[in-house]
Design a protein around this motif. Structure first.
Motif, mmCIF file in Angstrom:
data_model
loop_
_atom_site.group_PDB
_atom_site.id
_atom_site.type_symbol
_atom_site.label_atom_id
_atom_site.label_comp_id
_atom_site.label_asym_id
_atom_site.label_seq_id
_atom_site.Cartn_x
_atom_site.Cartn_y
_atom_site.Cartn_z
ATOM 1 N N LEU A 1 0.856 -1.485 0.322
ATOM 2 C CA LEU A 1 -0.067 -0.145 0.011
ATOM 3 C C LEU A 1 0.809 0.958 0.151
ATOM 4 N N LEU A 2 1.852 1.629 0.704
ATOM 5 C CA LEU A 2 2.545 2.285 0.506
ATOM 6 C C LEU A 2 3.467 2.905 -0.345
ATOM 7 N N LEU A 3 3.711 1.944 -1.113
ATOM 8 C CA LEU A 3 4.585 2.191 -3.089
ATOM 9 C C LEU A 3 3.929 1.762 -3.753
ATOM 10 N N VAL A 4 2.269 1.684 -3.001
ATOM 11 C CA VAL A 4 1.095 2.633 -4.325
ATOM 12 C C VAL A 4 0.956 3.999 -4.261
ATOM 13 N N LEU A 5 1.009 4.290 -3.012
ATOM 14 C CA LEU A 5 0.672 5.921 -2.281
ATOM 15 C C LEU A 5 2.541 6.455 -3.142
ATOM 16 N N ILE A 6 3.171 5.954 -2.739
ATOM 17 C CA ILE A 6 4.034 6.800 -3.384
ATOM 18 C C ILE A 6 4.453 6.642 -5.048
ATOM 19 N N GLY A 7 3.801 5.350 -5.467
ATOM 20 C CA GLY A 7 3.445 5.615 -7.152
ATOM 21 C C GLY A 7 3.341 6.713 -7.777
ATOM 22 N N MET A 8 1.717 7.140 -7.002
ATOM 23 C CA MET A 8 1.221 8.042 -7.084
ATOM 24 C C MET A 8 1.200 9.471 -6.475
ATOM 25 N N ILE B 1 11.368 11.570 -7.071
ATOM 26 C CA ILE B 1 10.692 11.113 -5.966
ATOM 27 C C ILE B 1 10.943 9.258 -5.447
ATOM 28 N N ILE B 2 11.193 8.996 -6.603
ATOM 29 C CA ILE B 2 10.726 7.658 -6.571
ATOM 30 C C ILE B 2 11.877 7.049 -5.689
ATOM 31 N N VAL B 3 13.497 7.358 -6.549
ATOM 32 C CA VAL B 3 14.532 7.464 -6.156
ATOM 33 C C VAL B 3 15.033 7.806 -4.652
ATOM 34 N N PRO B 4 14.981 8.486 -4.487
ATOM 35 C CA PRO B 4 15.605 8.371 -3.231
ATOM 36 C C PRO B 4 14.504 8.053 -1.944
ATOM 37 N N VAL B 5 13.062 8.208 -2.313
ATOM 38 C CA VAL B 5 12.623 7.072 -1.264
ATOM 39 C C VAL B 5 13.130 5.396 -1.440
ATOM 40 N N LEU B 6 13.347 5.156 -2.329
ATOM 41 C CA LEU B 6 13.715 3.604 -2.492
ATOM 42 C C LEU B 6 14.984 3.380 -1.982
ATOM 43 N N ALA B 7 15.938 4.644 -1.794
ATOM 44 C CA ALA B 7 17.671 4.137 -1.574
ATOM 45 C C ALA B 7 17.051 4.366 0.075
ATOM 46 N N PHE B 8 15.860 5.125 0.425
ATOM 47 C CA PHE B 8 16.326 5.192 1.944
ATOM 48 C C PHE B 8 15.069 3.854 2.759
ATOM 49 N N MET B 9 14.569 3.197 2.043
ATOM 50 C CA MET B 9 13.547 1.886 2.520
ATOM 51 C C MET B 9 14.557 0.406 2.058
ATOM 52 N N HIS C 1 17.858 -4.730 -13.818
ATOM 53 C CA HIS C 1 18.278 -4.019 -13.107
ATOM 54 C C HIS C 1 16.825 -3.433 -12.390
ATOM 55 N N VAL C 2 15.587 -4.207 -12.786
ATOM 56 C CA VAL C 2 14.486 -3.894 -12.390
ATOM 57 C C VAL C 2 14.087 -5.188 -11.322
ATOM 58 N N MET C 3 13.706 -4.389 -10.104
ATOM 59 C CA MET C 3 12.830 -4.786 -9.102
ATOM 60 C C MET C 3 11.819 -5.329 -9.391
ATOM 61 N N TRP C 4 11.359 -6.550 -10.105
ATOM 62 C CA TRP C 4 9.197 -6.563 -10.010
ATOM 63 C C TRP C 4 8.777 -6.123 -9.146
ATOM 64 N N SER C 5 9.053 -7.142 -8.000
ATOM 65 C CA SER C 5 8.125 -7.410 -7.186
ATOM 66 C C SER C 5 7.634 -5.050 -6.508
ATOM 67 N N THR C 6 8.711 -4.491 -6.484
ATOM 68 C CA THR C 6 8.262 -3.255 -6.199
ATOM 69 C C THR C 6 8.117 -2.660 -7.166
ATOM 70 N N PHE C 7 8.318 -3.273 -8.600
ATOM 71 C CA PHE C 7 7.571 -1.845 -9.581
ATOM 72 C C PHE C 7 6.241 -1.494 -9.642
ATOM 73 N N VAL C 8 5.764 -3.087 -9.805
ATOM 74 C CA VAL C 8 4.304 -3.125 -9.772
ATOM 75 C C VAL C 8 3.385 -2.323 -9.271
ATOM 76 N N TRP C 9 4.213 -2.461 -7.851
ATOM 77 C CA TRP C 9 2.701 -1.768 -6.590
ATOM 78 C C TRP C 9 2.877 -0.001 -7.334
ATOM 79 N N LEU C 10 4.587 0.309 -7.563
ATOM 80 C CA LEU C 10 4.839 1.576 -7.548
ATOM 81 C C LEU C 10 4.140 1.401 -9.051
#
Length: 263
Positions: free
Chosen positions: A4-11, A27-35, A212-221
């Motif tokens: 849910l957090l990833l969906v909200l971040i993507g939005m 926004i996505i780059v620093p968020v992924l770096a922190f998460m 280079h793509v993390m598919w499980s993270t990509f789908v929700w974003l």
């Protein structure tokens, strides 16, 4: 909860990216770096793939508003393609510390210069070579002239930077279009998203090929980005041009500071 957090971040990323014409990667780059504790290449590749989805959504919305300069956008995107491929390959050899500090300094510079839009066309190597007149869906006509060769040259480096950092390149292209090419802010953001759509496809394919793509993270974003792109484009159509520039400047500066601390 993480999904849910990833969906909200993507939005949120897509909304902000569509309003400022950046694409949302800032926004996505620093968020992924922190998460996550993951390689820089995975951060860039995943962000680029989400950016492509966000660009599709935003471009469709801007097309309905008739604010896209298709001829200029196509020329810029063609120039971005070789840079996008080169950037994807370069990502794997860039150290994390250098990556974050360089990106932070770069975005901070853009946050400052975007506020100094010229009041008339520049001369010399920036002398206009083409002119445009676009009437949007509201009946408002946007007239401007710019140097296509300078724009295409910048677009090549934008393609490289966008694929290297996974931020889409709008953080360079939009300020350049407004500051040096005399694009009206609304046309610049819409045309930038169209250019990002075409160039990010090449960048995404390159990153996918390199794993280079993390598919499980990509789908929700991506789910969030599809919705956010539509919302952002609608909001942008109701915001005055000066406000768009201020939003762009503030977003770039905040993210720049956070990235430099991360580095």
């Amino acid at each position: 909860m993480e999904s849910l957090l990833l969906v909200l971040i993507g939005m949120l990323a897509a909304i902000s990216g569509a309003i400022a014409g950046l694409g949302g990667g800032f926004i996505i780059v620093p968020v992924l770096a922190f998460m996550y504790t993951i390689p820089v290449s995975s951060i860039s590749g995943t962000s680029m793939a989400v950016l492509f989805v966000s660009a599709i959504s935003s471009t469709l919305a801007y097309a309905r508003q008739k604010r896209i300069d298709y001829r200029s956008g196509l020329a810029f995107s063609i120039a971005m393609v070789p840079g996008s491929v080169l950037g994807a390959y370069t990502t794997s050899v860039v150290g994390s510390r250098v990556f974050f500090i360089a990106l932070g300094l770069f975005l901070m510079l853009m946050a400052v210069v975007i506020n100094f839009k010229p009041t008339r066309s520049r001369g010399g190597f920036l002398r206009p070579t083409v002119s445009r007149a676009i009437t949007d869906v509201s009946g408002l006509e946007h007239s401007y002239a710019f140097n296509m060769w300078f724009g295409a040259t910048v677009a090549f480096f934008v393609g490289f930077i966008s694929s290297l950092f996974g931020i889409g390149g709008g953080s360079v292209m939009v300020p350049t279009m407004i500051l040096f090419l005399a694009f009206p802010p609304h046309i610049a953001t819409a045309t930038s998203m169209f250019s990002i759509l075409l160039s990010s496809l090449v960048g995404t394919v390159s990153h996918v090929a390199l794993g280079h793509v993390m598919w499980s993270t990509f789908v929700w974003l991506a789910i969030g980005a599809l919705v956010g792109g539509q919302i952002g484009a609608k909001i942008a159509s109701k915001i005055p041009a000066k406000v768009i520039i201020r939003i762009l400047s503030v977003c770039l500066f905040i993210v720049a500071i956070r990235l430099m601390f991360k580095g």
